[in-house]
Design an enzyme around this catalytic site. Structure first.
Site, mmCIF file in Angstrom:
data_model
loop_
_atom_site.group_PDB
_atom_site.id
_atom_site.type_symbol
_atom_site.label_atom_id
_atom_site.label_comp_id
_atom_site.label_asym_id
_atom_site.label_seq_id
_atom_site.Cartn_x
_atom_site.Cartn_y
_atom_site.Cartn_z
ATOM 1 N N ASP A 57 27.929 30.103 42.421
ATOM 2 C CA ASP A 57 28.317 29.608 41.094
ATOM 3 C C ASP A 57 27.077 29.288 40.249
ATOM 4 O O ASP A 57 26.057 28.855 40.774
ATOM 5 C CB ASP A 57 29.190 28.346 41.269
ATOM 6 C CG ASP A 57 29.910 27.974 39.989
ATOM 7 O OD1 ASP A 57 30.002 28.824 39.073
ATOM 8 O OD2 ASP A 57 30.383 26.832 39.893
ATOM 9 N N SER A 79 36.946 36.334 42.209
ATOM 10 C CA SER A 79 38.182 35.695 42.650
ATOM 11 C C SER A 79 39.386 36.335 41.958
ATOM 12 O O SER A 79 39.237 37.013 40.928
ATOM 13 C CB SER A 79 38.146 34.200 42.332
ATOM 14 O OG SER A 79 38.368 33.996 40.951
ATOM 15 N N SER A 80 40.576 36.075 42.517
ATOM 16 C CA SER A 80 41.810 36.599 41.899
ATOM 17 C C SER A 80 41.918 36.090 40.460
ATOM 18 O O SER A 80 42.505 36.742 39.600
ATOM 19 C CB SER A 80 43.040 36.115 42.681
ATOM 20 O OG SER A 80 42.811 36.126 44.053
ATOM 21 N N ASN A 93 39.349 35.504 38.401
ATOM 22 C CA ASN A 93 38.289 35.999 37.509
ATOM 23 C C ASN A 93 38.748 37.110 36.557
ATOM 24 O O ASN A 93 38.079 37.402 35.561
ATOM 25 C CB ASN A 93 37.069 36.491 38.312
ATOM 26 C CG ASN A 93 36.238 35.374 38.902
ATOM 27 O OD1 ASN A 93 35.569 35.548 39.909
ATOM 28 N ND2 ASN A 93 36.270 34.202 38.285
ATOM 29 N N ARG A 143 34.004 21.754 44.614
ATOM 30 C CA ARG A 143 35.388 22.177 44.879
ATOM 31 C C ARG A 143 35.395 23.533 45.588
ATOM 32 O O ARG A 143 34.388 24.253 45.598
ATOM 33 C CB ARG A 143 36.201 22.230 43.586
ATOM 34 C CG ARG A 143 35.559 23.021 42.481
ATOM 35 C CD ARG A 143 36.440 23.057 41.224
ATOM 36 N NE ARG A 143 35.745 23.724 40.150
ATOM 37 C CZ ARG A 143 35.279 23.114 39.050
ATOM 38 N NH1 ARG A 143 35.450 21.825 38.869
ATOM 39 N NH2 ARG A 143 34.650 23.807 38.112
HETATM 40 C C1 FPP Z 1 30.115 32.519 39.242
HETATM 41 O O1 FPP Z 1 29.245 32.148 38.206
HETATM 42 C C2 FPP Z 1 29.794 33.871 39.707
HETATM 43 C C3 FPP Z 1 30.665 34.922 39.664
HETATM 44 C C4 FPP Z 1 32.040 34.796 39.156
HETATM 45 C C5 FPP Z 1 30.271 36.270 40.097
HETATM 46 C C6 FPP Z 1 29.277 36.386 41.199
HETATM 47 C C7 FPP Z 1 28.690 37.746 41.152
HETATM 48 C C8 FPP Z 1 27.415 38.075 41.449
HETATM 49 C C9 FPP Z 1 26.450 37.107 41.992
HETATM 50 C C10 FPP Z 1 26.929 39.459 41.205
HETATM 51 C C11 FPP Z 1 27.654 40.518 41.946
HETATM 52 C C12 FPP Z 1 27.542 40.355 43.409
HETATM 53 C C13 FPP Z 1 28.107 41.167 44.329
HETATM 54 C C14 FPP Z 1 27.965 40.866 45.768
HETATM 55 C C15 FPP Z 1 28.891 42.350 43.967
HETATM 56 P P1 FPP Z 1 29.878 31.742 36.790
HETATM 57 O O2 FPP Z 1 29.871 32.939 35.928
HETATM 58 O O3 FPP Z 1 31.205 31.099 36.991
HETATM 59 O O4 FPP Z 1 28.805 30.689 36.298
HETATM 60 P P2 FPP Z 1 29.051 29.416 35.357
HETATM 61 O O5 FPP Z 1 29.902 28.463 36.164
HETATM 62 O O6 FPP Z 1 27.672 28.904 35.148
HETATM 63 O O7 FPP Z 1 29.709 29.914 34.115
#
Ligand code: FPP
Length: 255
Positions: free
Chosen positions: A20, A65-66, A68, A194
Site C-alpha cells: 500500500d 483486489s476485487s 480495485n 487493516r
Molecule cells: C496500493 O497502493 C497498491 C495497489 C492497488 C497496486 C499494487 C501494484 C503494484 C505494486 C504494481 C504491480 C505489481 C505486480 C506484482 C503486478 P494505493 O494505490 O492504494 O496507494 P495509496 O493508498 O497511497 O493511494
C-alpha cells in the site's frame, strides 16, 4: 544484506504483503498515481529477491483486489499493463532464482493476453522449488471462502446432504492458495492497520506487521526489519506462554 543473524526456525514459512502507498508516494512528488505503481514494481522485485535470499518458502503479494475495479479506468488499465510487463520481464529472473510463480484470484475476467501470459509463466516456472511467489490478482478473502465452499460442494456432492463434511479442513483444501498454507507473517506498508479483505482465512493466526513506509520505498532492508520483528514474537495459537515453553504446540506450528 546479512540474513545470517535470523535462525532458520525463527523464519516465517509464508509471508504475505499488502503493498500500500503507491498513490501517496506519487502524490508527494506531484506525479500521476500510475508512476507510483511503476515504482512499486521495483519494490516487488526487491522484496521477492530478499525473501528468496532469506529462505522464505512462500511469498504472496496483493497486486489487485476485487474492489480495485472501482478505481478510475485509466488506473485499472495501467495496473493491468504493469502486470503484463512484470510477467514478461520477470520470467527469466524467476527461473534464475528458482522461483515458482502462481496467480490466485478470479482471473477469468482478465483479457486473453494476460490470461495466456499467466498460464505460460506458471507453466515455465512449475519446476522451480526455491520459493513460491503468489500474485493475488482480482482476489478477495471473502470471494476465496465462498469459492472454496462452492468447489467443495461441486467436487464432493455428498457434502450437500452431509453438512458435517463441511469443516475447516475441507474448506481449507479448496482455498485458492491451497499450496501456500496459513500466513505466518503479514506485512502491510503505507501506515494503515487493516486487512482489506486479504487472505482472511489464511491469516487467522498471522503476526501482523504494519509499517508507515510507502510501498515504493520498501527495500530489502525493510523486509529484513520485518523478519527481525517476527523472530521476536511468541506465537501461541491460543495456548498459554507456559504451554508453548513446554513444547505443547503441534508440530509445524510456532518456531
Ligand atoms: C496500493 O497502493 C497498491 C495497489 C492497488 C497496486 C499494487 C501494484 C503494484 C505494486 C504494481 C504491480 C505489481 C505486480 C506484482 C503486478 P494505493 O494505490 O492504494 O496507494 P495509496 O493508498 O497511497 O493511494
Amino acid at each position: 544484506m546479512n540474513f545470517s543473524k535470523i535462525s532458520e526456525q525463527s523464519l516465517p514459512g509464508h509471508v504475505a504483503v499488502i503493498m500500500d502507498g503507491n498513490g501517496r508516494w506519487a502524490k508527494q512528488r506531484r506525479l500521476p498515481r500510475v508512476e507510483g505503481h511503476r515504482r512499486g514494481v521495483r519494490a516487488v522485485n526487491a522484496c521477492t529477491e530478499a525473501a528468496r535470499r532469506a529462505g522464505i518458502r512462500s511469498l504472496t503479494l496483493f497486486a489487485f483486489s476485487s474492489e480495485n475495479w472501482k478505481r478510475p479506468a485509466d488506473e485499472v488499465s495501467a495496473l493491468m499493463s504493469l502486470f503484463v510487463q512484470v510477467l514478461r520481464v520477470q520470467q527469466p529472473r524467476l527461473l534464475k532464482y528458482d522461483i515458482r510463480l502462481r496467480v490466485a484470484g478470479d482471473t477469468s475476467v482478465f483479457n486473453p493476453e494476460l490470461r495466456d501470459l499467466i498460464a505460460e509463466t506458471e507453466q515455465a516456472t512449475s519446476g522451480c522449488r526455491g520459493m513460491t511467489l503468489t500474485i493475488c490478482a482480482n482476489y478477495g478473502g471473502r470471494w476465496d471462502i465462498a469459492q472454496a465452499v462452492r468447489r467443495l460442494l461441486w467436487e464432493e456432492p455428498l457434502a450437500a446432504s452431509h453438512p458435517e463434511m463441511i469443516d475447516e479442513e475441507s474448506i481449507g483444501r479448496h482455498l485458492a492458495l491451497d499450496w501456500a498454507g496459513d500466513v505466518d507473517l503479514l506485512i502491510r506498508t503505507g501506515g494503515e492497520s487493516r486487512l482489506s479483505n486479504f487472505l482472511l482465512w489464511q491469516s487467522a493466526y498471522a503476526e501482523l506487521y504494519f509499517t508507515p513506509e510507502l510501498w515504493p520505498d520498501f527495500t530489502e532492508k525493510s523486509f529484513l526489519a520485518a523478519l527481525r520483528w517476527y523472530a521476536g514474537r511468541e506465537r501461541r495459537f491460543g495456548l498459554t506462554s507456559e504451554q508453548v515453553a513446554s513444547g505443547a504446540l503441534p508440530s509445524g506450528r510456532g518456531f
